[in-house]
Structures are given as C-alpha cells and as structure tokens.
Design a protein around this motif. Structure first.
Motif, PDB file in Angstrom:
ATOM      1  N   ALA A 113      30.719 -18.045  -3.778  1.00  0.00           N
ATOM      2  CA  ALA A 113      30.991 -17.967  -2.340  1.00  0.00           C
ATOM      3  C   ALA A 113      32.190 -18.812  -1.953  1.00  0.00           C
ATOM      4  O   ALA A 113      33.028 -18.397  -1.129  1.00  0.00           O
ATOM      5  CB  ALA A 113      29.759 -18.388  -1.550  1.00  0.00           C
ATOM      6  N   LEU A 114      32.304 -20.003  -2.553  1.00  0.00           N
ATOM      7  CA  LEU A 114      33.438 -20.864  -2.252  1.00  0.00           C
ATOM      8  C   LEU A 114      34.727 -20.299  -2.834  1.00  0.00           C
ATOM      9  O   LEU A 114      35.771 -20.279  -2.167  1.00  0.00           O
ATOM     10  CB  LEU A 114      33.190 -22.271  -2.810  1.00  0.00           C
ATOM     11  N   ALA A 115      34.663 -19.850  -4.081  1.00  0.00           N
ATOM     12  CA  ALA A 115      35.869 -19.337  -4.743  1.00  0.00           C
ATOM     13  C   ALA A 115      36.394 -18.076  -4.065  1.00  0.00           C
ATOM     14  O   ALA A 115      37.608 -17.893  -3.916  1.00  0.00           O
ATOM     15  CB  ALA A 115      35.582 -19.062  -6.214  1.00  0.00           C
ATOM     16  N   LYS A 116      35.479 -17.210  -3.675  1.00  0.00           N
ATOM     17  CA  LYS A 116      35.857 -15.929  -3.063  1.00  0.00           C
ATOM     18  C   LYS A 116      35.926 -15.988  -1.534  1.00  0.00           C
ATOM     19  O   LYS A 116      36.252 -14.990  -0.884  1.00  0.00           O
ATOM     20  CB  LYS A 116      34.863 -14.837  -3.479  1.00  0.00           C
ATOM     21  N   ASP A 117      35.613 -17.155  -0.968  1.00  0.00           N
ATOM     22  CA  ASP A 117      35.601 -17.358   0.482  1.00  0.00           C
ATOM     23  C   ASP A 117      34.785 -16.273   1.181  1.00  0.00           C
ATOM     24  O   ASP A 117      35.241 -15.621   2.117  1.00  0.00           O
ATOM     25  CB  ASP A 117      37.016 -17.410   1.061  1.00  0.00           C
ATOM     26  N   PHE A 118      33.556 -16.092   0.727  1.00  0.00           N
ATOM     27  CA  PHE A 118      32.683 -15.133   1.389  1.00  0.00           C
ATOM     28  C   PHE A 118      32.451 -15.468   2.859  1.00  0.00           C
ATOM     29  O   PHE A 118      32.404 -14.559   3.695  1.00  0.00           O
ATOM     30  CB  PHE A 118      31.345 -15.043   0.656  1.00  0.00           C
ATOM     31  N   ILE A 228      29.503 -29.750  -4.650  1.00  0.00           N
ATOM     32  CA  ILE A 228      28.248 -29.033  -4.393  1.00  0.00           C
ATOM     33  C   ILE A 228      27.099 -30.014  -4.598  1.00  0.00           C
ATOM     34  O   ILE A 228      27.004 -30.652  -5.645  1.00  0.00           O
ATOM     35  CB  ILE A 228      28.089 -27.825  -5.340  1.00  0.00           C
ATOM     36  N   ASN A 229      26.229 -30.136  -3.614  1.00  0.00           N
ATOM     37  CA  ASN A 229      25.101 -31.054  -3.729  1.00  0.00           C
ATOM     38  C   ASN A 229      23.787 -30.298  -3.582  1.00  0.00           C
ATOM     39  O   ASN A 229      23.448 -29.809  -2.503  1.00  0.00           O
ATOM     40  CB  ASN A 229      25.177 -32.159  -2.673  1.00  0.00           C
ATOM     41  N   VAL A 230      23.047 -30.193  -4.704  1.00  0.00           N
ATOM     42  CA  VAL A 230      21.702 -29.613  -4.683  1.00  0.00           C
ATOM     43  C   VAL A 230      20.686 -30.652  -5.169  1.00  0.00           C
ATOM     44  O   VAL A 230      19.562 -30.301  -5.523  1.00  0.00           O
ATOM     45  CB  VAL A 230      21.612 -28.333  -5.547  1.00  0.00           C
ATOM     46  N   ASP A 243      35.523 -37.724   5.880  1.00  0.00           N
ATOM     47  CA  ASP A 243      36.910 -38.204   5.903  1.00  0.00           C
ATOM     48  C   ASP A 243      37.769 -37.467   4.884  1.00  0.00           C
ATOM     49  O   ASP A 243      38.912 -37.066   5.188  1.00  0.00           O
ATOM     50  CB  ASP A 243      36.961 -39.711   5.631  1.00  0.00           C
ATOM     51  N   HIS A 244      37.268 -37.293   3.681  1.00  0.00           N
ATOM     52  CA  HIS A 244      38.053 -36.638   2.630  1.00  0.00           C
ATOM     53  C   HIS A 244      38.231 -35.145   2.903  1.00  0.00           C
ATOM     54  O   HIS A 244      39.277 -34.583   2.614  1.00  0.00           O
ATOM     55  CB  HIS A 244      37.393 -36.859   1.262  1.00  0.00           C
ATOM     56  N   LEU A 245      37.217 -34.516   3.484  1.00  0.00           N
ATOM     57  CA  LEU A 245      37.357 -33.112   3.862  1.00  0.00           C
ATOM     58  C   LEU A 245      38.362 -32.952   4.998  1.00  0.00           C
ATOM     59  O   LEU A 245      39.211 -32.058   4.985  1.00  0.00           O
ATOM     60  CB  LEU A 245      36.000 -32.536   4.272  1.00  0.00           C
ATOM     61  N   ALA A 246      38.277 -33.836   5.989  1.00  0.00           N
ATOM     62  CA  ALA A 246      39.191 -33.760   7.137  1.00  0.00           C
ATOM     63  C   ALA A 246      40.630 -33.999   6.717  1.00  0.00           C
ATOM     64  O   ALA A 246      41.565 -33.404   7.283  1.00  0.00           O
ATOM     65  CB  ALA A 246      38.771 -34.777   8.199  1.00  0.00           C
ATOM     66  N   ALA A 247      40.825 -34.858   5.706  1.00  0.00           N
ATOM     67  CA  ALA A 247      42.177 -35.145   5.227  1.00  0.00           C
ATOM     68  C   ALA A 247      42.724 -34.052   4.312  1.00  0.00           C
ATOM     69  O   ALA A 247      43.902 -34.089   3.936  1.00  0.00           O
ATOM     70  CB  ALA A 247      42.190 -36.479   4.478  1.00  0.00           C
ATOM     71  N   GLY A 248      41.868 -33.089   3.958  1.00  0.00           N
ATOM     72  CA  GLY A 248      42.313 -31.983   3.119  1.00  0.00           C
ATOM     73  C   GLY A 248      42.393 -32.308   1.637  1.00  0.00           C
ATOM     74  O   GLY A 248      42.955 -31.519   0.866  1.00  0.00           O
ATOM     75  N   ARG A 249      41.841 -33.454   1.218  1.00  0.00           N
ATOM     76  CA  ARG A 249      41.879 -33.792  -0.202  1.00  0.00           C
ATOM     77  C   ARG A 249      40.942 -32.892  -1.014  1.00  0.00           C
ATOM     78  O   ARG A 249      41.204 -32.596  -2.163  1.00  0.00           O
ATOM     79  CB  ARG A 249      41.498 -35.259  -0.434  1.00  0.00           C
ATOM     80  N   LEU A 250      39.849 -32.494  -0.401  1.00  0.00           N
ATOM     81  CA  LEU A 250      38.929 -31.566  -1.036  1.00  0.00           C
ATOM     82  C   LEU A 250      39.072 -30.200  -0.373  1.00  0.00           C
ATOM     83  O   LEU A 250      39.283 -30.107   0.838  1.00  0.00           O
ATOM     84  CB  LEU A 250      37.484 -32.045  -0.906  1.00  0.00           C
ATOM     85  N   ALA A 251      38.923 -29.145  -1.187  1.00  0.00           N
ATOM     86  CA  ALA A 251      39.048 -27.795  -0.634  1.00  0.00           C
ATOM     87  C   ALA A 251      37.801 -27.373   0.115  1.00  0.00           C
ATOM     88  O   ALA A 251      37.853 -26.463   0.953  1.00  0.00           O
ATOM     89  CB  ALA A 251      39.348 -26.806  -1.764  1.00  0.00           C
ATOM     90  N   GLY A 252      36.683 -28.010  -0.181  1.00  0.00           N
ATOM     91  CA  GLY A 252      35.459 -27.626   0.511  1.00  0.00           C
ATOM     92  C   GLY A 252      34.245 -28.260  -0.126  1.00  0.00           C
ATOM     93  O   GLY A 252      34.344 -29.039  -1.075  1.00  0.00           O
ATOM     94  N   MET A 272      33.108 -28.053   9.876  1.00  0.00           N
ATOM     95  CA  MET A 272      34.281 -28.327   9.051  1.00  0.00           C
ATOM     96  C   MET A 272      34.672 -27.098   8.240  1.00  0.00           C
ATOM     97  O   MET A 272      33.813 -26.440   7.632  1.00  0.00           O
ATOM     98  CB  MET A 272      34.025 -29.512   8.125  1.00  0.00           C
ATOM     99  N   PRO A 273      35.960 -26.757   8.199  1.00  0.00           N
ATOM    100  CA  PRO A 273      36.408 -25.618   7.395  1.00  0.00           C
ATOM    101  C   PRO A 273      36.089 -25.838   5.917  1.00  0.00           C
ATOM    102  O   PRO A 273      36.203 -26.951   5.408  1.00  0.00           O
ATOM    103  CB  PRO A 273      37.925 -25.599   7.624  1.00  0.00           C
ATOM    104  N   GLY A 274      35.660 -24.773   5.278  1.00  0.00           N
ATOM    105  CA  GLY A 274      35.388 -24.851   3.853  1.00  0.00           C
ATOM    106  C   GLY A 274      34.057 -25.459   3.492  1.00  0.00           C
ATOM    107  O   GLY A 274      33.769 -25.672   2.312  1.00  0.00           O
ATOM    108  N   VAL A 275      33.219 -25.746   4.493  1.00  0.00           N
ATOM    109  CA  VAL A 275      31.919 -26.357   4.228  1.00  0.00           C
ATOM    110  C   VAL A 275      30.811 -25.327   4.452  1.00  0.00           C
ATOM    111  O   VAL A 275      30.770 -24.656   5.481  1.00  0.00           O
ATOM    112  CB  VAL A 275      31.683 -27.587   5.129  1.00  0.00           C
ATOM    113  N   MET A 276      29.942 -25.195   3.458  1.00  0.00           N
ATOM    114  CA  MET A 276      28.764 -24.335   3.562  1.00  0.00           C
ATOM    115  C   MET A 276      27.525 -25.221   3.621  1.00  0.00           C
ATOM    116  O   MET A 276      27.376 -26.137   2.818  1.00  0.00           O
ATOM    117  CB  MET A 276      28.676 -23.389   2.363  1.00  0.00           C
ATOM    118  N   ILE A 277      26.641 -24.940   4.553  1.00  0.00           N
ATOM    119  CA  ILE A 277      25.442 -25.736   4.757  1.00  0.00           C
ATOM    120  C   ILE A 277      24.214 -24.846   4.608  1.00  0.00           C
ATOM    121  O   ILE A 277      24.152 -23.758   5.197  1.00  0.00           O
ATOM    122  CB  ILE A 277      25.462 -26.401   6.144  1.00  0.00           C
ATOM    123  N   SER A 278      23.243 -25.295   3.825  1.00  0.00           N
ATOM    124  CA  SER A 278      21.963 -24.597   3.731  1.00  0.00           C
ATOM    125  C   SER A 278      20.846 -25.630   3.891  1.00  0.00           C
ATOM    126  O   SER A 278      21.035 -26.815   3.599  1.00  0.00           O
ATOM    127  CB  SER A 278      21.834 -23.848   2.400  1.00  0.00           C
TER     128      SER A 278
END
Length: 327
Positions: A113-118, A228-230, A243-252, A272-278
């Motif tokens: 999902a992250l790689a293909k931006d579903f 990814i945190n499970v 902070d790291h997501l907002a700064a764009g250091r991580l893609a998601g 946040m862009p690029g963040v998936m929450i379940s």
C-alpha cells in the motif's frame, strides 16, 4: 479441576464457553467486576488484555492471587506489574503462534500500500480523478525487521518470498539465522538503519524496548525510508516521529499501534501525508477468536492434568523464550 477460573471479558465472551465450563468452575467478569471476583481464583483467562484492570484488581495478599494467568494475546506488557512479576508462584502464558501469519500478511499489505500509494489512488477515485502515475516496486528493496520473535520471523519469511532483502534486529547479533540471515545487534544497528527502505517494528514492549525508536534512531534511518509498527505503540517516540515526517526525512509510516489507544482525535498523525493508521488490527482475522480459545483450552487441559503449559512467558524479559531461535 481448578477451584475457579475467572474469565475477564469486555463486550463478547470467548467462543466455546461450554467447553471451558466443562473443564473448570467458570466465572465471567467485566473490568468493573474483576476486583470482586479475582481474589481466591485459581486461574485467570484475560480475554481482554490491553487494560489496567488486572493490575488494579490484583489481590494484595499473594495467597489470594491466581496461580496461572493466560493472556489471549501475544503481547503481555499489561501483565508485567511488580505483584505478578515478582511472585514466583504465578505462571503467565500467552497466545504465541496465533498472530504470526496474519500479522505477516498485514505487513506485506502495508508495504504494498505504501509503495503503490493505494491511499492516493483511493482518494483520486473518491474525487473521480483520472491520474495515471508511477509507483515504487518492492522486489529487491531492503527491510529491517526489528524484533526476532515468531511474529518477526513470519514477517521475514513472507517478505523474502516476494523478493525483498530482509535482515533482523535483536539482542544477539548473528549471521546464520534461518529466517533473517543477518541479525543486527547494537554495534551494527545504525548501519542497518541507513540501508533499510522499510523498518518494521515487531518487538514486545519491555523495559528495554520502550521508546527504542527515538529521535536519534529516526535520524539514522535512510532518507525516504518508511516505518511500519505492528508491535506496540510504546516502542516509538511519537513526537519525534511526527517531527521527522513533517520534515520530510521519512517518506511515510504505517502505524497499527499507538502509545494511547484509541489514538486521540487531536493527534497530528491522523492528517500527515504518507501516514496510514489502523486500529490495532494487524493480527486480527475472522478465525482469530477460535484460534485463541483453542490455545487456551489446550493449556487448561494441561493445567488440570499437571502437565507443562505451553507459551510460558519469562516475566523478567516480557516474552516467551525460545532457545532454538534466540531473540
């Protein structure tokens, strides 16, 4: 037969209650009722596991505490309070094995999902926008699975099967692990983080792992990597992650667990862009409840017959120790 088994539940009781009741004098307790029903019980089945109710209801008199506690979950961090941990007469078991393959499948789905931006595709569909675009591949991408227990191993095997390059991170460094190949310890962890396209957290929450993914660890990750945190929310410093997501250091990031659950509506992670929450559902399936009660029934039978229990947790370490597969 145990003198009395207390089953802690919330909402729905476990399936196969007739089988449980046939083996034990069974009492069902809500979290509010537990302080009145737990003292004097021989055993506790915690069908609800992420709750402070067990710690709060635990008898002050050790003679009144149950001798066996079974957690219907893989994680046991809610049970690692001093009165239970310090009592050598209390055996703690868990549902090790039930969540391995379902969680591995979920992680593979999150990576795709992250790689293909579903999420982006679904948003375009919602808006009726035709937006052709390219996406990332996953074959040959590097994954660091942090946590080398049975869930981490299932994740490693599945990701390797689809062509990803997988290594692990654990307490003991080694280069000949059957599932991970290389397992990184403290000395090589930073270099592994710099190489990983995906970092998957599948470790238990213990004193040693709480907050392990902090600002320095996030800074050491490869620019453009995804987290990814499970495992458990407490593994991550959420403010540093924001902070790291907002700064764009991580893609998601794909996050199934959080420090506070449910995740508060005011958390910036929601938008946040690029963040998936379940909602802590990575290991849940339609057959989960039956599998959980099957493990418990096997242990209940063993308990009655005086045989060794399965999935005995090392209460000091916070997980089941498997000598054949070191953590």
């Amino acid at each position: 037969m145990p003198d009395r088994l207390v089953v802690l539940y919330r909402g729905n009781r476990p399936p196969a209650t007739a089988l449980i009741e046939r083996l034990a004098d069974t009492v069902y307790a809500t979290e509010e009722e537990l302080p009145y029903l737990l003292p004097g019980a021989d055993a506790l089945l915690a069908w609800v596991t992420i709750t402070p109710a067990i710690r709060e209801a635990w008898p002050d008199n050790p003679d009144k505490a149950p001798r066996w506690v079974h957690a219907a979950s893989a994680g046991v961090d809610s049970f690692l309070f001093p009165a239970l941990v310090d009592d050598p007469g209390v055996v703690l078991t868990n549902a090790r094995g039930v969540y391995d393959q379902p969680t591995a499948e979920y992680v593979l789905g999150l990576i795709l999902a992250l790689a293909k931006d579903f999420p982006g595709t679904w948003e375009h569909q919602r808006r009726r926008e035709w937006r052709p675009r390219q996406s990332d591949g996953i074959t040959g991408r590097t994954v660091l699975v942090w946590g080398t227990g049975p869930i981490g191993r299932a994740i490693a095997r599945l990701l390797r099967a689809v062509g990803m390059r997988v290594s692990g991170a654990g307490r003991k460094a080694r280069t000949d692990d059957p599932d991970f190949g290389t397992v990184h310890g403290t000395t090589t962890l930073r270099s592994a983080l710099k190489e990983a396209d995906y970092v998957v957290l599948a470790a238990p929450l213990t004193q040693g792992t709480r907050g392990m993914v902090d600002a320095p660890v996030l800074a050491a990750m490869k620019p453009g990597a995804r987290l990814i945190n499970v495992g458990r929310g407490g593994l991550v410093d959420e403010e540093a992650l924001v902070d790291h997501l907002a700064a764009g250091r991580l893609a998601g990031a794909a996050l199934d667990v959080f420090v506070q659950e449910p995740l508060p509506a005011e958390s910036p992670l929601w938008d946040m862009p690029g963040v998936m929450i379940s909602p802590h559902t990575a290991g849940e399936t339609t057959s989960e409840r039956e599998a959980l009660v099957e493990v418990f029934l096997d242990n209940l039978t063993r308990h009655i017959e005086g045989r060794p229990l399965r999935n005995v947790v090392d209460k000091r370490r916070g997980y089941v120790v498997d000598e054949t597969h070191p953590a």
